[in-house]
Design a protein around this motif. Structure first.
Motif, PDB file in Angstrom:
ATOM      1  N   ARG A 171      58.510  84.303  62.739  1.00 40.13           N
ATOM      2  CA  ARG A 171      58.074  82.957  63.173  1.00 40.13           C
ATOM      3  C   ARG A 171      57.606  81.817  62.285  1.00 40.13           C
ATOM      4  N   LYS A 172      57.474  82.458  60.953  1.00 40.76           N
ATOM      5  CA  LYS A 172      56.790  81.669  60.038  1.00 40.76           C
ATOM      6  C   LYS A 172      55.407  81.095  60.241  1.00 40.76           C
ATOM      7  N   ILE A 173      54.699  82.019  60.851  1.00 43.13           N
ATOM      8  CA  ILE A 173      53.168  81.909  61.194  1.00 43.13           C
ATOM      9  C   ILE A 173      52.707  82.583  59.910  1.00 43.13           C
ATOM     10  N   SER A 174      51.530  81.652  59.272  1.00 39.26           N
ATOM     11  CA  SER A 174      51.241  82.215  58.029  1.00 39.26           C
ATOM     12  C   SER A 174      50.037  83.237  57.920  1.00 39.26           C
ATOM     13  N   GLY A 175      49.636  83.238  59.153  1.00 44.19           N
ATOM     14  CA  GLY A 175      48.435  84.332  59.300  1.00 44.19           C
ATOM     15  C   GLY A 175      47.659  84.377  60.557  1.00 44.19           C
ATOM     16  N   ALA A 176      46.422  84.901  60.479  1.00 48.26           N
ATOM     17  CA  ALA A 176      45.580  85.061  61.916  1.00 48.26           C
ATOM     18  C   ALA A 176      44.363  84.147  61.391  1.00 48.26           C
ATOM     19  N   HIS A 177      43.907  83.223  62.419  1.00 46.17           N
ATOM     20  CA  HIS A 177      42.817  82.469  62.360  1.00 46.17           C
ATOM     21  C   HIS A 177      41.504  83.498  62.489  1.00 46.17           C
ATOM     22  N   LYS A 178      41.792  84.669  62.893  1.00 49.71           N
ATOM     23  CA  LYS A 178      40.553  85.691  63.235  1.00 49.71           C
ATOM     24  C   LYS A 178      41.122  87.013  63.096  1.00 49.71           C
ATOM     25  N   LEU A 201      40.169  71.444  66.956  1.00 49.98           N
ATOM     26  CA  LEU A 201      41.260  70.793  67.947  1.00 49.98           C
ATOM     27  C   LEU A 201      40.645  69.558  68.774  1.00 49.98           C
ATOM     28  N   ASP A 202      41.206  68.494  68.951  1.00 51.19           N
ATOM     29  CA  ASP A 202      41.035  67.523  69.819  1.00 51.19           C
ATOM     30  C   ASP A 202      41.910  67.352  70.919  1.00 51.19           C
ATOM     31  N   GLN A 203      41.687  68.086  71.670  1.00 51.71           N
ATOM     32  CA  GLN A 203      42.574  68.022  72.955  1.00 51.71           C
ATOM     33  C   GLN A 203      43.877  68.688  72.670  1.00 51.71           C
ATOM     34  N   ASN A 204      45.096  68.059  72.388  1.00 54.36           N
ATOM     35  CA  ASN A 204      46.311  68.773  72.183  1.00 54.36           C
ATOM     36  C   ASN A 204      46.644  68.493  70.526  1.00 54.36           C
ATOM     37  N   LYS A 205      45.725  67.646  69.880  1.00 50.80           N
ATOM     38  CA  LYS A 205      45.661  67.651  68.464  1.00 50.80           C
ATOM     39  C   LYS A 205      45.096  68.273  67.587  1.00 50.80           C
ATOM     40  N   GLU A 206      45.811  68.904  66.756  1.00 56.97           N
ATOM     41  CA  GLU A 206      45.063  69.959  65.475  1.00 56.97           C
ATOM     42  C   GLU A 206      44.565  69.164  64.564  1.00 56.97           C
ATOM     43  N   LEU A 207      43.201  69.175  64.317  1.00 54.67           N
ATOM     44  CA  LEU A 207      42.674  68.409  63.094  1.00 54.67           C
ATOM     45  C   LEU A 207      42.662  69.284  62.020  1.00 54.67           C
ATOM     46  N   ASN A 208      42.500  70.693  61.990  1.00 57.19           N
ATOM     47  CA  ASN A 208      42.534  71.525  60.878  1.00 57.19           C
ATOM     48  C   ASN A 208      42.918  72.954  61.309  1.00 57.19           C
ATOM     49  N   SER A 209      43.468  73.706  60.562  1.00 58.12           N
ATOM     50  CA  SER A 209      44.120  75.012  60.719  1.00 58.12           C
ATOM     51  C   SER A 209      44.042  75.824  59.522  1.00 58.12           C
ATOM     52  N   VAL A 210      43.247  76.848  59.250  1.00 56.11           N
ATOM     53  CA  VAL A 210      43.182  77.769  57.971  1.00 56.11           C
ATOM     54  C   VAL A 210      43.375  79.095  58.650  1.00 56.11           C
ATOM     55  N   THR A 211      44.189  79.946  58.109  1.00 54.86           N
ATOM     56  CA  THR A 211      44.623  81.068  58.407  1.00 54.86           C
ATOM     57  C   THR A 211      44.179  82.373  57.195  1.00 54.86           C
ATOM     58  N   ILE A 212      44.230  83.413  57.664  1.00 61.64           N
ATOM     59  CA  ILE A 212      43.899  84.595  56.800  1.00 61.64           C
ATOM     60  C   ILE A 212      45.383  85.096  56.669  1.00 61.64           C
ATOM     61  N   ALA A 213      45.892  85.025  55.076  1.00 59.48           N
ATOM     62  CA  ALA A 213      47.239  85.377  54.912  1.00 59.48           C
ATOM     63  C   ALA A 213      48.019  86.674  55.347  1.00 59.48           C
ATOM     64  N   ILE A 214      49.244  86.836  55.913  1.00 59.22           N
ATOM     65  CA  ILE A 214      49.563  88.230  56.210  1.00 59.22           C
ATOM     66  C   ILE A 214      49.496  89.152  55.183  1.00 59.22           C
ATOM     67  N   SER A 215      49.527  88.957  53.801  1.00 56.08           N
ATOM     68  CA  SER A 215      49.454  90.099  53.042  1.00 56.08           C
ATOM     69  C   SER A 215      48.002  90.569  52.801  1.00 56.08           C
ATOM     70  N   THR A 216      46.957  89.817  53.310  1.00 53.84           N
ATOM     71  CA  THR A 216      45.652  90.215  53.413  1.00 53.84           C
ATOM     72  C   THR A 216      45.312  90.941  54.748  1.00 53.84           C
ATOM     73  N   LEU A 217      46.063  90.387  55.742  1.00 49.80           N
ATOM     74  CA  LEU A 217      45.945  91.260  56.898  1.00 49.80           C
ATOM     75  C   LEU A 217      46.449  92.624  56.884  1.00 49.80           C
ATOM     76  N   LYS A 218      47.627  92.829  56.098  1.00 48.21           N
ATOM     77  CA  LYS A 218      47.989  94.069  55.750  1.00 48.21           C
ATOM     78  C   LYS A 218      47.182  95.111  55.159  1.00 48.21           C
ATOM     79  N   SER A 219      46.428  94.361  54.294  1.00 45.52           N
ATOM     80  CA  SER A 219      45.655  95.091  53.365  1.00 45.52           C
ATOM     81  C   SER A 219      44.439  95.607  54.145  1.00 45.52           C
TER      82      SER A 219
END
Length: 268
Positions: A145-152, A72-90
């Motif tokens: 909410r169409k959130i792709s998954g978890a950052h951590k 993040l650069d203050q309120n600007k998102e420079l990059n966002s990568v998540t762990i997919a919900i399907s993987t979270l469930k496993s």
């Protein structure tokens, strides 16, 4: 030493206590921050880093959260990568077998099923508060909410249960997930495609290279960062593997090692 960017891990490195920086550290950061960009690099969520930015007078600078999964650069998102919900469930199904509880993180959201000594420590250390609800409810909410998954993902167990699950996590998820053993009872999972180093590289301008960076760290997730930058500095309390690859070893975090090194070696 002349550097254009200073990057520092927080817990066990820049923080002299579990939740704050020392006056010595504040003094040194204030001394250099007009000439050197100071970037905090952590596995923490944004809100658990921004209060430290304010303490250091660097709230205008970017932050690298979740080991590089969110930049993040203050309120600007420079990059966002998540762990997919399907993987979270496993991961959740495997954790259930070992009686290990999950903490799920997305941006400034943190979800756990119940309070525990570990959760209370996290609240105290990071000044953030979780939402208590079933993990399956979080999956449903994120999908709605169409959130792709978890950052951590944070796995919270005992030494025995974490010992038992660690190799299984590596066997099953090593292609998609970076797995860090924070301590005997905590395992942190992050997207494999990002790291603290990859996030730092996003912040470099055209006339800057990794050689222009001095970085500080203490743990396994700092190894790559310290090894590849111009000057990698480990604190005295760092893992032995981290100290082995560092260019320098400074005093421990509780002895304000980062501040001491900056005072003695960083020229502005």
């Amino acid at each position: 030493m002349n550097y254009k960017i200073l990057c520092s891990d927080l817990d066990g490195t820049l923080l002299s206590t579990k939740s704050d920086v020392s006056e010595a550290t504040i003094t040194e950061i204030y001394r250099i921050k007009e000439k050197i960009k100071v970037v905090l690099v952590s596995a923490r969520m944004p809100k658990s880093m921004t209060y430290l930015q304010e303490r250091l007078g660097i709230e205008h600078e970017p932050i690298i959260c979740y080991n590089g999964a969110l930049v993040l650069d203050q309120n600007k998102e420079l990059n966002s990568v998540t762990i997919a919900i399907s993987t979270l469930k496993s991961v959740y199904q495997l954790a259930e077998k070992h009686n290990i509880k999950l903490g799920l993180y997305y941006k400034d959201e943190w979800y756990v099923e119940e309070s525990s000594e570990r959760v209370e420590k996290e609240i105290n250390y990071t000044k953030a508060y979780p939402t208590f609800r079933k993990t399956t409810d979080t999956f449903y909410d994120w999908k709605t909410r169409k959130i792709s998954g978890a950052h951590k993902i944070m796995l919270m167990g005992t030494k025995e249960t974490c010992d038992a699950i660690y190799s299984q996590l590596e066997d099953k998820f090593h292609k998609d997930i970076a797995i860090y053993r924070s301590n005997d009872t905590l395992i942190e999972l992050a997207p494999k495609s990002v790291s603290k180093l990859s996030a730092i590289q996003l912040l470099l301008s055209q006339n800057q290279t990794l050689e222009d960076i001095i970085a500080f760290g203490d743990n396994y997730n700092d190894l790559e960062m310290l090894k590849q930058v111009g000057c990698g500095v480990a604190v005295a309390n760092a893992r032995e593997e981290v100290k082995a690859i560092a260019n320098f070893v400074t005093a421990s975090n509780t002895e304000h090692g980062v501040a001491k090194f900056i005072k003695e070696h960083v020229i502005v």
